[in-house]
Write a protein that holds these residues in place. Structure first.
Motif, short mmCIF file in Angstrom:
data_model
loop_
_atom_site.label_atom_id
_atom_site.label_comp_id
_atom_site.label_asym_id
_atom_site.label_seq_id
_atom_site.Cartn_x
_atom_site.Cartn_y
_atom_site.Cartn_z
N LYS A 90 0.79 -1.28 0.05
CA LYS A 90 0.13 0.01 0.06
C LYS A 90 0.88 1.13 -0.10
N ILE A 91 1.92 1.30 0.75
CA ILE A 91 2.85 2.35 0.72
C ILE A 91 3.58 2.49 -0.59
N ASN A 92 3.98 1.24 -1.06
CA ASN A 92 4.26 1.56 -2.61
C ASN A 92 3.48 2.09 -3.51
N ALA A 93 2.06 1.77 -3.53
CA ALA A 93 1.24 2.23 -4.38
C ALA A 93 1.02 3.82 -4.05
N ALA A 94 1.21 4.05 -2.98
CA ALA A 94 0.91 5.58 -2.42
C ALA A 94 2.19 6.36 -3.01
N VAL A 95 3.41 5.91 -2.95
CA VAL A 95 4.48 6.49 -3.41
C VAL A 95 4.16 6.85 -4.91
N ALA A 96 3.78 5.81 -5.73
CA ALA A 96 3.64 6.00 -7.11
C ALA A 96 2.37 6.68 -7.52
N SER A 97 1.37 6.87 -6.58
CA SER A 97 0.16 7.66 -7.00
C SER A 97 0.19 9.05 -6.00
N HIS A 98 1.28 9.55 -5.37
CA HIS A 98 1.56 10.36 -4.63
C HIS A 98 0.38 10.79 -3.60
N THR A 99 0.02 9.64 -2.82
CA THR A 99 -1.00 9.75 -1.91
C THR A 99 -0.51 9.15 -0.49
N LEU A 100 0.56 9.53 -0.27
CA LEU A 100 1.22 9.11 1.27
C LEU A 100 0.59 9.93 2.05
N PRO A 101 0.51 9.34 3.60
CA PRO A 101 -0.08 9.89 4.55
C PRO A 101 1.08 10.94 5.21
N ASP A 102 0.49 11.92 6.25
CA ASP A 102 1.53 12.70 6.77
C ASP A 102 2.41 11.91 7.75
N VAL A 103 1.90 11.03 8.53
CA VAL A 103 2.51 10.33 9.43
C VAL A 103 2.70 8.74 8.94
N LEU A 104 3.65 7.99 9.17
CA LEU A 104 3.54 6.50 8.81
C LEU A 104 4.38 5.73 9.55
N ALA A 105 3.87 4.54 9.84
CA ALA A 105 4.87 3.58 10.58
C ALA A 105 5.58 2.72 9.74
N MET A 106 6.77 2.39 9.94
CA MET A 106 7.46 1.45 9.23
C MET A 106 8.60 0.55 10.16
N ASP A 107 8.76 -0.46 9.40
CA ASP A 107 9.72 -1.49 10.18
C ASP A 107 10.89 -0.94 10.21
N GLY A 108 11.47 -1.05 11.43
CA GLY A 108 12.81 -0.42 11.92
C GLY A 108 14.01 -0.49 10.99
N PRO A 109 14.17 -1.58 10.25
CA PRO A 109 15.36 -1.93 9.53
C PRO A 109 15.31 -1.37 8.22
N ASN A 110 14.01 -0.71 7.84
CA ASN A 110 13.63 0.20 6.59
C ASN A 110 13.65 1.66 6.68
N VAL A 111 14.07 2.21 7.78
CA VAL A 111 14.33 3.46 7.84
C VAL A 111 15.20 4.09 6.86
N ALA A 112 16.36 3.35 6.88
CA ALA A 112 17.22 4.02 5.96
C ALA A 112 16.81 4.00 4.48
N ASN A 113 16.17 2.94 4.14
CA ASN A 113 15.63 2.71 2.91
C ASN A 113 14.73 4.05 2.51
N TYR A 114 13.65 4.18 3.46
CA TYR A 114 12.69 5.33 3.35
C TYR A 114 13.39 6.59 3.41
N ALA A 115 14.40 6.81 4.12
CA ALA A 115 15.23 8.20 4.21
C ALA A 115 15.81 8.40 2.82
N ASP A 116 16.64 7.20 2.40
CA ASP A 116 17.24 7.36 1.19
C ASP A 116 16.41 7.67 -0.13
N SER A 117 15.22 7.14 0.05
CA SER A 117 14.56 7.37 -1.00
C SER A 117 13.46 8.46 -0.93
#
Length: 432
Positions: A90-117
């Motif tokens: 769902k997050i991936n789809a939201a990235v593509a459609s520009h509909t991400l929420p203001d605040v989102l939860a993420m699994d800890g090991p993926n913080v770097a990926n979300y930040a780098d992206s």
């Protein structure tokens, strides 16, 4: 625009997306200024959890909205996890459609990926240093990427060594209750050898053959003065397959070869008295009550004799979408969700350690054994998984290699493959 790999173990390209914030404005506020008397409405996504955990989030969001009535209102959307990656999809789809929420939860090991992206923003300006210092060290490690803090943890986790008291007593074994006396690998090996007999294994340490393999067993590399990648997360060659790494994997292979643990264990092997010890976490404890004959205790994660005392850590974190129109207000939501009160309530609801040092002041059950062991590990020696945007590739390849090693594959060759695959992936997608 940067690209990254989403949390699912499939390689998924991410593009930086826009916020799904909905605001009540008349067009005169310039798009990012609150109109006097109007309410800023923010969206928050998180994956569905158990009932007790869900109830904590509902309560805390109701309390936030009440405390900020007339100023900020948060709408929380809970994403049902019909499959392992439903939330990430769902997050991936939201990235593509520009509909991400203001605040989102993420699994800890993926913080770097979300930040780098560039999906989430740094939060340093919104946290006072004293507030940051209240988080246990592993939370800061997990949430920091390239010296910027992106996402605090909602709670913490740990892996300890559970032991069967009856079996220990039968063999005259007294597990250590001081962290400086934690069993070394060799001492733990001796315990397993003494207690393994007939249909009882010396230990139980395979939770699953996916993320658990990295989460739990990376510590054998860390304790042996190395890691799966370098500190910057850019290189695996010479780390996962270093002499120290080969030694760690060889030790685990020896335990498998000597059948001191079951590589395909029954989930309740330890609870049923079929394993003398168990590498597991706080999440196991509530289930122990279903086995009244089980007398259990907790000791520390085993360490290399001349190495580092360490323990696994990491859990879900929360951050602010990069394109939220109201990052300051969204950051207030993040701070609320991870403050002392939230940390205490969530930790107690899900039987997991808190992410804040101050939270333990209200959780006196962690001052005595057996839970004291968990608190000591979380607050002093816990180590987050590698902080790298290429973590999904690393964890998949490492898990595969370690399972292969445990069933007899050549250690060095298997680890060399992890290193080369990771380094190629990082160079191709993340090297600057």
């Amino acid at each position: 625009m940067k690209k990254g790999i989403l949390i699912s173990l499939l390689a998924v390209t991410l593009l930086a997306g826009c916020s799904g914030a909905q605001t009540k404005t008349d067009g005169s506020a310039g798009g990012n200024e609150q109109v006097k008397g109007e309410v800023i409405e923010l969206s928050f996504w998180r994956p569905q959890a158990g009932e007790a955990e869900d109830n904590v989030y509902v309560k805390r969001m109701e309390e936030f909205n009440k405390a900020n009535e007339g100023k900020i209102h948060v709408k929380m959307e809970v994403i049902t996890r019909g499959n392992s990656f439903a939330y990430e999809d769902k997050i991936n789809a939201a990235v593509a459609s520009h509909t991400l929420p203001d605040v989102l939860a993420m699994d800890g090991p993926n913080v770097a990926n979300y930040a780098d992206s560039e999906i989430i923003i740094p939060l340093d300006e919104y946290f006072e240093q004293d507030d940051l210092n209240d988080f246990v060290p592993s939370i800061l490690q997990q949430g920091t990427y390239k010296d910027k803090f992106y996402a605090p943890g909602l709670n913490e986790s740990s892996v300890v060594l559970f032991y069967n008291k009856k079996i220990m007593d039968e063999h005259g074994i007294t597990p250590p209750d001081q962290i400086e006396n934690a069993w070394t690998w060799d001492e733990w090996y001796d315990v397993m050898n003494k207690t393994a007999k007939d249909d009882v294994f010396g230990t139980n340490m395979i939770n699953d053959k996916g993320e658990w393999m990295t989460y739990a067993f990376e510590q054998f590399w860390i304790s042996n003065n190395t890691d799966l990648v370098n500190k910057e997360g850019t290189i695996s060659e010479g780390f996962v397959n270093s002499p120290q790494g080969v030694e760690a994997a060889t030790f685990l292979q020896k335990l498998a070869n000597e059948k001191l643990f079951n590589i395909d264990p029954k989930p309740t092997e330890f609870e049923e008295g079929k394993a003398a010890t168990k590498l597991g976490g706080p999440w196991n404890i509530p289930g122990f009550k279903n086995y009244p004959d089980l007398e259990w205790g907790i000791t520390y994660f085993p360490k290399k004799a001349d190495g580092i005392q360490s323990a696994p850590s990491g859990s879900w974190a929360v951050g602010v979408s990069a394109d939220s129109k109201y990052p300051k207000e969204a950051a207030e939501v993040v701070k609320w969700l991870t403050n002392k009160d939230s940390s205490v309530q969530l930790a107690q609801a899900i039987s997991m350690p808190a992410s804040r040092k101050s939270a333990f002041e209200s959780m006196t059950e962690y001052n005595e054994l057996p839970l004291r062991v968990i608190k000591e590990q979380v607050t002093t020696v816990s180590h987050a998984r590698p902080v790298t945007p290429a973590y999904p590739v690393l964890t998949q390849k490492f898990a595969e290699a370690l399972i292969d090693i445990m069933v007899g594959a050549e250690v060095k060759k298997s680890l060399d493959n992890v290193a080369s695959t990771y380094d190629e992936e990082f160079k191709r997608n993340f090297a600057e």
